[in-house]
Design a protein around this motif. Structure first.
Motif, PDB file in Angstrom:
ATOM      1  N   MET A 123       2.666   1.122 -34.649  1.00  0.00           N
ATOM      2  CA  MET A 123       1.673   0.053 -34.555  1.00  0.00           C
ATOM      3  C   MET A 123       0.280   0.639 -34.770  1.00  0.00           C
ATOM      4  O   MET A 123      -0.031   1.710 -34.261  1.00  0.00           O
ATOM      5  CB  MET A 123       1.700  -0.589 -33.161  1.00  0.00           C
ATOM      6  CG  MET A 123       2.925  -1.434 -32.904  1.00  0.00           C
ATOM      7  SD  MET A 123       2.928  -2.955 -33.870  1.00  0.00           S
ATOM      8  CE  MET A 123       1.569  -3.847 -33.087  1.00  0.00           C
ATOM      9  N   THR A 124      -0.514  -0.067 -35.513  1.00  0.00           N
ATOM     10  CA  THR A 124      -1.914   0.319 -35.643  1.00  0.00           C
ATOM     11  C   THR A 124      -2.666  -0.306 -34.482  1.00  0.00           C
ATOM     12  O   THR A 124      -2.435  -1.452 -34.141  1.00  0.00           O
ATOM     13  CB  THR A 124      -2.489  -0.228 -36.954  1.00  0.00           C
ATOM     14  OG1 THR A 124      -1.721   0.291 -38.028  1.00  0.00           O
ATOM     15  CG2 THR A 124      -3.931   0.170 -37.126  1.00  0.00           C
ATOM     16  N   SER A 125      -3.541   0.448 -33.860  1.00  0.00           N
ATOM     17  CA  SER A 125      -4.274  -0.169 -32.759  1.00  0.00           C
ATOM     18  C   SER A 125      -5.728   0.266 -32.778  1.00  0.00           C
ATOM     19  O   SER A 125      -6.055   1.369 -33.202  1.00  0.00           O
ATOM     20  CB  SER A 125      -3.644   0.187 -31.419  1.00  0.00           C
ATOM     21  OG  SER A 125      -3.784   1.558 -31.179  1.00  0.00           O
ATOM     22  N   THR A 154     -10.567  -1.761 -27.402  1.00  0.00           N
ATOM     23  CA  THR A 154     -11.265  -2.986 -27.018  1.00  0.00           C
ATOM     24  C   THR A 154     -12.625  -2.602 -26.439  1.00  0.00           C
ATOM     25  O   THR A 154     -12.723  -1.634 -25.673  1.00  0.00           O
ATOM     26  CB  THR A 154     -10.444  -3.735 -25.950  1.00  0.00           C
ATOM     27  OG1 THR A 154      -9.171  -4.066 -26.499  1.00  0.00           O
ATOM     28  CG2 THR A 154     -11.159  -5.019 -25.505  1.00  0.00           C
ATOM     29  N   THR A 164     -14.381  -1.977 -32.679  1.00  0.00           N
ATOM     30  CA  THR A 164     -13.464  -2.677 -31.771  1.00  0.00           C
ATOM     31  C   THR A 164     -13.217  -4.087 -32.307  1.00  0.00           C
ATOM     32  O   THR A 164     -13.639  -5.078 -31.700  1.00  0.00           O
ATOM     33  CB  THR A 164     -14.054  -2.752 -30.342  1.00  0.00           C
ATOM     34  OG1 THR A 164     -15.355  -3.372 -30.409  1.00  0.00           O
ATOM     35  CG2 THR A 164     -14.205  -1.379 -29.726  1.00  0.00           C
ATOM     36  N   ALA A 173      -4.355  -5.771 -38.243  1.00  0.00           N
ATOM     37  CA  ALA A 173      -4.844  -4.440 -37.893  1.00  0.00           C
ATOM     38  C   ALA A 173      -4.419  -3.416 -38.931  1.00  0.00           C
ATOM     39  O   ALA A 173      -5.198  -2.545 -39.326  1.00  0.00           O
ATOM     40  CB  ALA A 173      -4.340  -4.047 -36.503  1.00  0.00           C
ATOM     41  N   GLU A 174      -3.195  -3.551 -39.420  1.00  0.00           N
ATOM     42  CA  GLU A 174      -2.704  -2.578 -40.399  1.00  0.00           C
ATOM     43  C   GLU A 174      -3.470  -2.692 -41.719  1.00  0.00           C
ATOM     44  O   GLU A 174      -3.786  -1.685 -42.358  1.00  0.00           O
ATOM     45  CB  GLU A 174      -1.195  -2.780 -40.620  1.00  0.00           C
ATOM     46  CG  GLU A 174      -0.581  -1.674 -41.453  1.00  0.00           C
ATOM     47  CD  GLU A 174       0.923  -1.809 -41.623  1.00  0.00           C
ATOM     48  OE1 GLU A 174       1.503  -2.784 -41.098  1.00  0.00           O
ATOM     49  OE2 GLU A 174       1.510  -0.944 -42.298  1.00  0.00           O
ATOM     50  N   GLU A 193      -6.850  -1.127 -41.216  1.00  0.00           N
ATOM     51  CA  GLU A 193      -6.725   0.335 -41.156  1.00  0.00           C
ATOM     52  C   GLU A 193      -6.494   0.906 -42.554  1.00  0.00           C
ATOM     53  O   GLU A 193      -7.118   1.898 -42.938  1.00  0.00           O
ATOM     54  CB  GLU A 193      -5.566   0.698 -40.209  1.00  0.00           C
ATOM     55  CG  GLU A 193      -5.456   2.192 -39.902  1.00  0.00           C
ATOM     56  CD  GLU A 193      -4.762   2.968 -41.019  1.00  0.00           C
ATOM     57  OE1 GLU A 193      -5.163   4.107 -41.279  1.00  0.00           O
ATOM     58  OE2 GLU A 193      -3.827   2.424 -41.644  1.00  0.00           O
TER      59      GLU A 193
END
Lengths: 133, 133
Positions: B4-6, B9, B23, B52-53, B56
């Motif tokens: 997972m891309t993260s 926050t 963020t 998110a991916e 990224e």
């Protein structure tokens, strides 16, 4: 009670993409994305949301209206800040689910609640943010 | 399995709006709106979505990746059309829920599946649409 604003639905993909009828496609929340650029500099000022009523008011008044997702209400840009956005041109995209307005910001000429001219005042570089005001 | 891309926050509103840490705030569907403009002309080319991916990959490869809501999949812009978008600059807005990328379109120089240079080829005038290609 306020009358519902309504727009027609395109009868076909060809009508949607090539037609001369405005048939905006709002999402499941009744919203369409709207990007505002400065009519003179081309700078992207902000990205916000319009519901059908905001879009109708934007087109009929020549000033930008949005729908605030956080406050859940119709919002005349600049009503309190003075940063009214006079519409120079409005466009819609190929599948009519996004709006581009070219505007001249009134008041102090800004568009962002932080005081920046544009909301996009930070560049993403090497994974961090760099101020480009 | 793909990792997972993260993204982190923001710990506060001040950090979100004034900080130097990326963020991004994705919506309930895990998406963030992304507007692409032509780095040389400033024209708004398209408005699309990134998960998110996609964000990224856009930042790590220097080419635009999006997430197709209709197909439900990650999408490297230009993979089939040749209209790869080389990133010149990426920005994020005040509350980090929208991305602006300045790009140079490769291939035929266009961005729209209809063959138009920009997806926003129609202006809204007097309630109808006018071709501005």
């Amino acid at each position: 009670m306020r009358a519902m604003t309504s727009f027609p639905t395109a009868p076909s993909k060809d009508a949607l993409e090539q037609g001369e009828v405005l048939t905006p496609r709002f999402d499941a929340n009744g919203l369409i994305a709207a990007v505002a650029t400065h009519a003179d500099t081309g700078e992207v000022l902000m990205l916000a949301w319009m519901n059908a009523e905001a879009l109708e008011k934007t087109l009929s008044t020549g000033e930008a209206w949005y729908f605030s997702r956080s406050r859940g209400e119709l919002w005349r840009k600049g009503a309190t800040s003075g940063q009214v956005q006079k519409i120079v041109e409005a466009r819609i995209d190929c599948d009519q689910d996004a709006v581009w307005i070219k505007v001249r910001p009134q008041g102090d000429g800004g568009a962002c609640h932080t005081g920046a001219r544009s909301c996009f005042y930070r560049a993403i570089e090497d994974g961090g943010l760099v101020d480009r005001r």
